[in-house]
Design an enzyme around this catalytic site. Structure first.
Site, mmCIF file in Angstrom:
data_model
loop_
_atom_site.group_PDB
_atom_site.id
_atom_site.type_symbol
_atom_site.label_atom_id
_atom_site.label_comp_id
_atom_site.label_asym_id
_atom_site.label_seq_id
_atom_site.Cartn_x
_atom_site.Cartn_y
_atom_site.Cartn_z
ATOM 1 C CG ASP A 33 -0.486 -0.116 2.542
ATOM 2 O OD1 ASP A 33 0.725 -0.368 2.710
ATOM 3 O OD2 ASP A 33 -1.281 0.074 3.495
ATOM 4 C CG ASP A 166 -4.651 -1.476 8.215
ATOM 5 O OD1 ASP A 166 -4.494 -2.378 7.372
ATOM 6 O OD2 ASP A 166 -3.805 -1.202 9.071
HETATM 7 C C1 GLA Z 1 -0.337 -2.609 8.480
HETATM 8 C C2 GLA Z 1 -0.477 -1.187 7.950
HETATM 9 C C3 GLA Z 1 -1.011 -1.179 6.521
HETATM 10 C C4 GLA Z 1 -0.218 -2.118 5.616
HETATM 11 C C5 GLA Z 1 -0.039 -3.488 6.290
HETATM 12 C C6 GLA Z 1 0.881 -4.386 5.511
HETATM 13 O O1 GLA Z 1 -1.596 -3.199 8.603
HETATM 14 O O2 GLA Z 1 -1.355 -0.452 8.774
HETATM 15 O O3 GLA Z 1 -1.003 0.135 6.012
HETATM 16 O O4 GLA Z 1 1.013 -1.562 5.259
HETATM 17 O O5 GLA Z 1 0.470 -3.373 7.602
HETATM 18 O O6 GLA Z 1 0.318 -4.715 4.288
#
Ligand code: GLA
Length: 376
Positions: A33, A166
């Site tokens: 992301d 997320d």
């Molecule tokens: C956490 C972060 C997300 C993403 C994931 C890995 O959940 O909050 O932004 O980077 O790790 O994919």
């Protein structure tokens, strides 16, 4: 105690309404992301519920079923409110900083999303409060703009350098669908994801491994990716395709950085391949992509721990089509694509492997794709 009970006890009145936002699992696309890449999460049925009423302008009070004391604050600046309430103060700050007239509010929180398991309990909290304040204040903010507002709360106010996965999942996911998100353009495609109809299931295995070094290691991965993009002369690693990977790796001296880049570039392609297979109705065939994603996180991105590796291996030995860690890493959860009829056997195999290694027992359940943030 429910959010409604807590609200009545704390504020001696009825809430004006209830808002809910879910946790998530990410089917595939890890750490892509913040590299402007692709992700494919779905929302969990487990949600955070916010019971909310308007309060005088500039006054916010928030309480939670798992915290002793309510927290009250006025207009604040990043970092002023710390701990769990910082996520709520961060949402208020982010909306105000973007120029919105945020209504004062009394908020009572209850959450079903396990905390510290990599299932985005913080995004669920942020998204439930954000949605409530938008509705209460009648703020004109389209859905596609909302995740970035919640992400700013986390990045700037709380100070965690996370991407937009997320919050996008919690806000934009739909029931029975997986959310294919382009993290550069914020374009989405809702991919039908009704596994039960195919006799399949996603088994979630919470490793219950203690989260260690999460913040520092996450930031280090992000920094390494950004430095690599800078050296390669591209805006983000998203701009390197698998066809251009060998060429890109040849331009990098540092072996660790080369492996970080290889994970991101191959992972983006695995997301695209997964989406193509799901669209073609070939759900079982995504298994090898899930397993390859895990190997890449273990060997190249180096974000797994023995508890999650053993969960993947034992689920695969028990006949899973594919399995991988989901979320930021260093503990958290594994998901396995299995025949629904084999759930008990798979759980037994994973539990036996944990017992054999003297690890704290895992917690397992079947996850279905639930709805995104909404007023109840
Ligand atoms: C956490 C972060 C997300 C993403 C994931 C890995 O959940 O909050 O932004 O980077 O790790 O994919």
């Amino acid at each position: 105690m429910t959010a409604a009970d807590l609200f009545r006890k704390q504020f001696d009145s009825e809430p004006a309404g209830f808002w809910a936002a879910p946790g998530r699992v990410n089917l595939i696309g890890e750490h892509t992301d913040y590299n402007d890449g692709f992700v494919l999460p779905f929302a969990l049925p487990q949600r955070t519920i916010a019971a909310v009423s308007p309060a005088p302008a500039g006054e916010w009070t928030v309480c939670s079923t798992v915290e002793d004391e309510p927290v009250s604050f006025g207009p604040t600046e990043p970092g002023d409110v710390s701990g769990w309430a910082g996520y709520v103060a961060g949402i208020v700050w982010s909306l105000r900083d973007a120029g919105f007239d945020v209504p004062g509010a009394r908020i009572a929180i209850d959450s079903e999303v396990p905390v510290g398991s990599g299932l985005s309990s913080s995004a669920a909290l942020e998204s439930s409060v954000l949605t409530a304040l938008i509705d209460l204040g009648d703020l004109d903010i389209p859905l596609e703009r909302r995740p970035a507002l919640a992400q700013r709360a986390e990045n700037v106010y709380v100070g965690a350098p996370t991407g937009i996965l997320d919050q996008s999942a919690s806000i934009r996911c739909q029931e029975g669908r997986a959310l294919f998100l382009d993290c550069r353009t914020y374009e989405v495609d809702q991919i039908p994801f009704d596994l039960a109809a195919e006799g399949l299931a996603i088994l979630v295995i919470n490793s219950n491994a203690p989260h260690q070094h999460v913040d520092g290691e996450y930031g280090a991965r992000r920094k390494s990716c950004e430095e690599a993009a800078h050296i390669l002369g591209v805006p983000a690693l998203r701009d390197i395709s698998v066809d251009g990977l060998a060429d890109a790796l040849g331009k990098l001296d540092d072996d660790v950085m080369r492996r970080r880049v290889r994970h991101i570039v191959t992972e983006n392609q695995r997301v695209l391949d997964t989406v193509e297979l799901l669209r073609a109705g070939r759900t079982r065939d995504i298994g090898p992509l899930l397993t390859a994603s895990h190997a890449s996180m273990r060997d190249d991105f180096e974000i797994t721990v023995p508890q999650v590796d053993i969960a993947v291996e034992s689920a695969l030995s028990a006949g899973a089509y594919g399995a991988r860690m989901t979320g930021g890493g260093f503990g958290g959860c594994v998901l396995a694509l299995i025949d629904a009829a084999r759930a008990d056997e798979t759980v037994a195999a994973v539990e036996a492997a944990y017992a054999g290694a003297s690890f704290t027992a895992p917690t397992c359940w079947i996850a279905t794709a639930g709805p995104g943030a909404t007023r109840l």
